[in-house]
Motif scaffolding. Sequence first.
Motif, PDB file in Angstrom:
ATOM      1  N   PRO A  57     -12.326   1.106  -6.520  1.00 14.63           N
ATOM      2  CA  PRO A  57     -12.972  -0.176  -6.202  1.00 14.63           C
ATOM      3  C   PRO A  57     -13.599  -0.175  -4.810  1.00 14.63           C
ATOM      4  O   PRO A  57     -14.135  -1.195  -4.368  1.00 14.63           O
ATOM      5  CB  PRO A  57     -11.792  -1.155  -6.256  1.00 14.63           C
ATOM      6  CG  PRO A  57     -10.625  -0.341  -5.769  1.00 14.63           C
ATOM      7  CD  PRO A  57     -10.882   1.078  -6.222  1.00 14.63           C
ATOM      8  N   HIS A  58     -13.525   0.964  -4.100  1.00 17.54           N
ATOM      9  CA  HIS A  58     -13.987   1.015  -2.718  1.00 17.54           C
ATOM     10  C   HIS A  58     -15.518   1.018  -2.646  1.00 17.54           C
ATOM     11  O   HIS A  58     -16.197   1.634  -3.469  1.00 17.54           O
ATOM     12  CB  HIS A  58     -13.445   2.271  -2.028  1.00 17.54           C
ATOM     13  CG  HIS A  58     -11.957   2.368  -2.033  1.00 17.54           C
ATOM     14  ND1 HIS A  58     -11.138   1.401  -1.493  1.00 17.54           N
ATOM     15  CD2 HIS A  58     -11.114   3.327  -2.514  1.00 17.54           C
ATOM     16  CE1 HIS A  58      -9.878   1.757  -1.639  1.00 17.54           C
ATOM     17  NE2 HIS A  58      -9.839   2.920  -2.274  1.00 17.54           N
ATOM     18  N   HIS A  59     -16.036   0.341  -1.625  1.00 19.50           N
ATOM     19  CA  HIS A  59     -17.475   0.302  -1.372  1.00 19.50           C
ATOM     20  C   HIS A  59     -17.814   1.054  -0.090  1.00 19.50           C
ATOM     21  O   HIS A  59     -18.873   0.831   0.502  1.00 19.50           O
ATOM     22  CB  HIS A  59     -17.958  -1.148  -1.279  1.00 19.50           C
ATOM     23  CG  HIS A  59     -17.719  -1.937  -2.533  1.00 19.50           C
ATOM     24  ND1 HIS A  59     -18.448  -1.725  -3.693  1.00 19.50           N
ATOM     25  CD2 HIS A  59     -16.827  -2.914  -2.825  1.00 19.50           C
ATOM     26  CE1 HIS A  59     -18.011  -2.547  -4.637  1.00 19.50           C
ATOM     27  NE2 HIS A  59     -17.032  -3.282  -4.139  1.00 19.50           N
ATOM     28  N   GLY A  60     -16.915   1.913   0.323  1.00 23.85           N
ATOM     29  CA  GLY A  60     -17.121   2.729   1.507  1.00 23.85           C
ATOM     30  C   GLY A  60     -16.431   4.067   1.351  1.00 23.85           C
ATOM     31  O   GLY A  60     -15.768   4.342   0.327  1.00 23.85           O
ATOM     32  N   ALA A  61     -16.559   4.916   2.356  1.00 24.57           N
ATOM     33  CA  ALA A  61     -15.975   6.252   2.307  1.00 24.57           C
ATOM     34  C   ALA A  61     -14.462   6.190   2.152  1.00 24.57           C
ATOM     35  O   ALA A  61     -13.794   5.340   2.770  1.00 24.57           O
ATOM     36  CB  ALA A  61     -16.334   7.019   3.577  1.00 24.57           C
ATOM     37  N   VAL A  62     -13.913   7.084   1.344  1.00 25.36           N
ATOM     38  CA  VAL A  62     -12.462   7.190   1.174  1.00 25.36           C
ATOM     39  C   VAL A  62     -11.931   8.091   2.286  1.00 25.36           C
ATOM     40  O   VAL A  62     -12.288   9.270   2.363  1.00 25.36           O
ATOM     41  CB  VAL A  62     -12.095   7.757  -0.206  1.00 25.36           C
ATOM     42  CG1 VAL A  62     -10.583   7.865  -0.360  1.00 25.36           C
ATOM     43  CG2 VAL A  62     -12.687   6.886  -1.315  1.00 25.36           C
ATOM     44  N   ASN A  63     -11.086   7.525   3.157  1.00 23.13           N
ATOM     45  CA  ASN A  63     -10.624   8.240   4.350  1.00 23.13           C
ATOM     46  C   ASN A  63      -9.212   8.785   4.247  1.00 23.13           C
ATOM     47  O   ASN A  63      -8.842   9.683   5.005  1.00 23.13           O
ATOM     48  CB  ASN A  63     -10.698   7.315   5.578  1.00 23.13           C
ATOM     49  CG  ASN A  63     -12.118   6.906   5.908  1.00 23.13           C
ATOM     50  OD1 ASN A  63     -13.054   7.672   5.708  1.00 23.13           O
ATOM     51  ND2 ASN A  63     -12.279   5.685   6.402  1.00 23.13           N
ATOM     52  N   SER A  64      -8.401   8.231   3.354  1.00 25.85           N
ATOM     53  CA  SER A  64      -6.984   8.614   3.319  1.00 25.85           C
ATOM     54  C   SER A  64      -6.459   8.554   1.899  1.00 25.85           C
ATOM     55  O   SER A  64      -6.807   7.637   1.134  1.00 25.85           O
ATOM     56  CB  SER A  64      -6.171   7.676   4.223  1.00 25.85           C
ATOM     57  OG  SER A  64      -4.799   7.984   4.185  1.00 25.85           O
ATOM     58  N   LEU A  65      -5.621   9.531   1.543  1.00 22.66           N
ATOM     59  CA  LEU A  65      -4.977   9.578   0.233  1.00 22.66           C
ATOM     60  C   LEU A  65      -3.531  10.014   0.404  1.00 22.66           C
ATOM     61  O   LEU A  65      -3.237  10.913   1.188  1.00 22.66           O
ATOM     62  CB  LEU A  65      -5.688  10.569  -0.705  1.00 22.66           C
ATOM     63  CG  LEU A  65      -7.110  10.240  -1.160  1.00 22.66           C
ATOM     64  CD1 LEU A  65      -7.701  11.427  -1.907  1.00 22.66           C
ATOM     65  CD2 LEU A  65      -7.135   9.004  -2.044  1.00 22.66           C
ATOM     66  N   GLN A  66      -2.638   9.376  -0.339  1.00 25.09           N
ATOM     67  CA  GLN A  66      -1.242   9.827  -0.360  1.00 25.09           C
ATOM     68  C   GLN A  66      -0.557   9.347  -1.625  1.00 25.09           C
ATOM     69  O   GLN A  66      -0.745   8.196  -2.040  1.00 25.09           O
ATOM     70  CB  GLN A  66      -0.465   9.325   0.861  1.00 25.09           C
ATOM     71  CG  GLN A  66       0.937   9.934   0.953  1.00 25.09           C
ATOM     72  CD  GLN A  66       1.786   9.331   2.062  1.00 25.09           C
ATOM     73  OE1 GLN A  66       1.613   8.186   2.450  1.00 25.09           O
ATOM     74  NE2 GLN A  66       2.717  10.117   2.584  1.00 25.09           N
ATOM     75  N   VAL A  67       0.218  10.224  -2.238  1.00 23.51           N
ATOM     76  CA  VAL A  67       1.061   9.874  -3.375  1.00 23.51           C
ATOM     77  C   VAL A  67       2.460   9.580  -2.843  1.00 23.51           C
ATOM     78  O   VAL A  67       2.929  10.246  -1.912  1.00 23.51           O
ATOM     79  CB  VAL A  67       1.101  11.016  -4.409  1.00 23.51           C
ATOM     80  CG1 VAL A  67       2.071  10.702  -5.543  1.00 23.51           C
ATOM     81  CG2 VAL A  67      -0.295  11.263  -4.958  1.00 23.51           C
ATOM     82  N   ASP A  68       3.104   8.553  -3.409  1.00 24.44           N
ATOM     83  CA  ASP A  68       4.427   8.169  -2.904  1.00 24.44           C
ATOM     84  C   ASP A  68       5.412   9.327  -3.003  1.00 24.44           C
ATOM     85  O   ASP A  68       5.334  10.158  -3.912  1.00 24.44           O
ATOM     86  CB  ASP A  68       4.956   6.951  -3.664  1.00 24.44           C
ATOM     87  CG  ASP A  68       5.363   7.287  -5.092  1.00 24.44           C
ATOM     88  OD1 ASP A  68       6.553   7.496  -5.341  1.00 24.44           O
ATOM     89  OD2 ASP A  68       4.460   7.355  -5.962  1.00 24.44           O
ATOM     90  N   LEU A  69       6.344   9.379  -2.059  1.00 28.06           N
ATOM     91  CA  LEU A  69       7.280  10.491  -1.952  1.00 28.06           C
ATOM     92  C   LEU A  69       8.535  10.308  -2.793  1.00 28.06           C
ATOM     93  O   LEU A  69       9.346  11.226  -2.898  1.00 28.06           O
ATOM     94  CB  LEU A  69       7.685  10.678  -0.482  1.00 28.06           C
ATOM     95  CG  LEU A  69       6.523  10.903   0.495  1.00 28.06           C
ATOM     96  CD1 LEU A  69       7.049  11.035   1.919  1.00 28.06           C
ATOM     97  CD2 LEU A  69       5.710  12.119   0.104  1.00 28.06           C
ATOM     98  N   THR A  70       8.713   9.138  -3.401  1.00 30.06           N
ATOM     99  CA  THR A  70       9.930   8.886  -4.175  1.00 30.06           C
ATOM    100  C   THR A  70       9.759   9.265  -5.649  1.00 30.06           C
ATOM    101  O   THR A  70      10.565   9.993  -6.214  1.00 30.06           O
ATOM    102  CB  THR A  70      10.335   7.404  -4.064  1.00 30.06           C
ATOM    103  OG1 THR A  70       9.200   6.574  -4.394  1.00 30.06           O
ATOM    104  CG2 THR A  70      10.779   7.087  -2.646  1.00 30.06           C
ATOM    105  N   GLU A  71       8.692   8.770  -6.277  1.00 34.91           N
ATOM    106  CA  GLU A  71       8.459   9.061  -7.695  1.00 34.91           C
ATOM    107  C   GLU A  71       7.341  10.069  -7.914  1.00 34.91           C
ATOM    108  O   GLU A  71       7.258  10.667  -8.992  1.00 34.91           O
ATOM    109  CB  GLU A  71       8.110   7.770  -8.448  1.00 34.91           C
ATOM    110  CG  GLU A  71       9.201   6.721  -8.447  1.00 34.91           C
ATOM    111  CD  GLU A  71       8.776   5.481  -9.214  1.00 34.91           C
ATOM    112  OE1 GLU A  71       8.602   5.579 -10.453  1.00 34.91           O
ATOM    113  OE2 GLU A  71       8.611   4.433  -8.588  1.00 34.91           O
ATOM    114  N   GLY A  72       6.452  10.213  -6.945  1.00 36.55           N
ATOM    115  CA  GLY A  72       5.291  11.062  -7.136  1.00 36.55           C
ATOM    116  C   GLY A  72       4.334  10.482  -8.155  1.00 36.55           C
ATOM    117  O   GLY A  72       3.643  11.218  -8.866  1.00 36.55           O
ATOM    118  N   ARG A  73       4.256   9.160  -8.197  1.00 42.86           N
ATOM    119  CA  ARG A  73       3.502   8.494  -9.258  1.00 42.86           C
ATOM    120  C   ARG A  73       2.322   7.680  -8.755  1.00 42.86           C
ATOM    121  O   ARG A  73       1.246   7.698  -9.368  1.00 42.86           O
ATOM    122  CB  ARG A  73       4.455   7.571 -10.033  1.00 42.86           C
ATOM    123  CG  ARG A  73       3.787   6.719 -11.088  1.00 42.86           C
ATOM    124  CD  ARG A  73       4.823   5.904 -11.850  1.00 42.86           C
ATOM    125  NE  ARG A  73       4.205   5.052 -12.863  1.00 42.86           N
ATOM    126  CZ  ARG A  73       4.875   4.263 -13.693  1.00 42.86           C
ATOM    127  NH1 ARG A  73       6.202   4.231 -13.643  1.00 42.86           N
ATOM    128  NH2 ARG A  73       4.249   3.521 -14.584  1.00 42.86           N
TER     129      ARG A  73
END
Length: 452
Positions: free
Chosen positions: A42-58
């Motif tokens: 849904p972003h209308h700008g550059a994607v600067n950061s990504l991370q998957v949660d460390l508990t479930e990996g979901r």
Amino acid sequence: MWWEEVRRRERGELRAGRFEAAARARRAASLALSNSKEFATPHHGAVNSLQVDLTEGRYLLSGASDGSAAVFDAWNATECQSGFIAKHKHILLVDKQHQNGHKFAISAAVWYPVDTGLFVTASFDQFVKVWDTNSTQVIMDFKMPGKVFAAAMSPIATTHMLIATGSADVQVRLCDIASGAFTHTLSGHRDGIMSLEWSASSEWILMSGGCDGAIRFWDIRRAGCFRVLDQSQSQLGRRPPLLKSTTENDHIDSLGPSTSTRSLAQKRTGNSKKNSPTLRKSQKLTHGPMQQRLHPGLSSSQNRATSHYGAVTGLRTTKDGMYLLSSGSDSRLRLWDIDSGCNTLVNFEAMRLQTGKPLQLAVTDDPSIVFVPCMASIKAYNIWSGTTYRTFRGHYELVNCCYYREQDQELYTGSNDRQILVWSPSTPAFTEMEDDEKRHGLSAADDDNWSD
């Protein structure tokens, strides 16, 4: 062949750990742009950061330049197009229209390490905000003295809830979620801080990379940094394995080199306490009026050491906590031995990196491969040889961030084209086994008489 490895495992010729590592490496080597899974951003700008949660990996958390942050369910698709492509739409979105949303670009978005109920965003509007995932409300925020470039939380912390933040200001600030206040500041950099990374082996050790080209190590329980990485201090290749008795005697929370490792590093670099006039000079400088100007344990020359000829734009430790990878605006990637603090002199092949923006690197758990955003592509390098393993092309504009999801051996990348691309193993593991069975004519031998 994959089937041969399975047979070797069945006969007990291949250990479980090596079998798993071989399977993961095989899948990581076959990464390609996924034709069965995509994220509808849904972003209308550059994607600067990504991370998957460390508990479930979901759950995948993303932050973008339009001031929005979104959460996706990486397991369950919201719809399937043409019965083949699993489309994952956001299940949570906070943007500028939100009453507590960021006004400018989000530079970092990180999960609370032990629970998906909280996540943290840092922005160029000089705020770091802690969000409740369920209510999508800000439960606390921290005002910074400048644009915030980086934010990080320790993935192994059990005794503190600190958010390390790096901004255009020269100090690293630690924000405490438990108290809602700043605990203390870490001073030493001469310019803004663009990258931060917590140690994978000690919850008290923080590493910071600044626009001054320095990488500093901090023990947050003590004043001042205790190490500044120097690109001229080097060792060749990997660290030799330590004896079990040696590792047991080493202090758990200390990242300083053990006696055996220190002596070996001195032999390799040619620096010894007896023959080094620099060390004798530094010992003299720590006495008298000069002492107040120096950080504890550092001489004046050590304090001015640089790791890159330009800003340090990215930091990533290996999962075992033994090595640190750094990228710089000098378009260099360096591998550091954390224990000795030496540059391992791995010559990574030519790359071209962004210069004025933090970059998010990704490393496989082995560790064998590092993924680096190189302009509009992503390059995968062999960590130990520096050779280019693969080049991934799919984005139309500059790539800013990578995240490697070890559970499914998937790579997620975010770019200025506002897209999050999924790079998956080209063939699932069970398909590889079926193909090998057909190739070796083993399927008929495994048929039973119970089938209709």
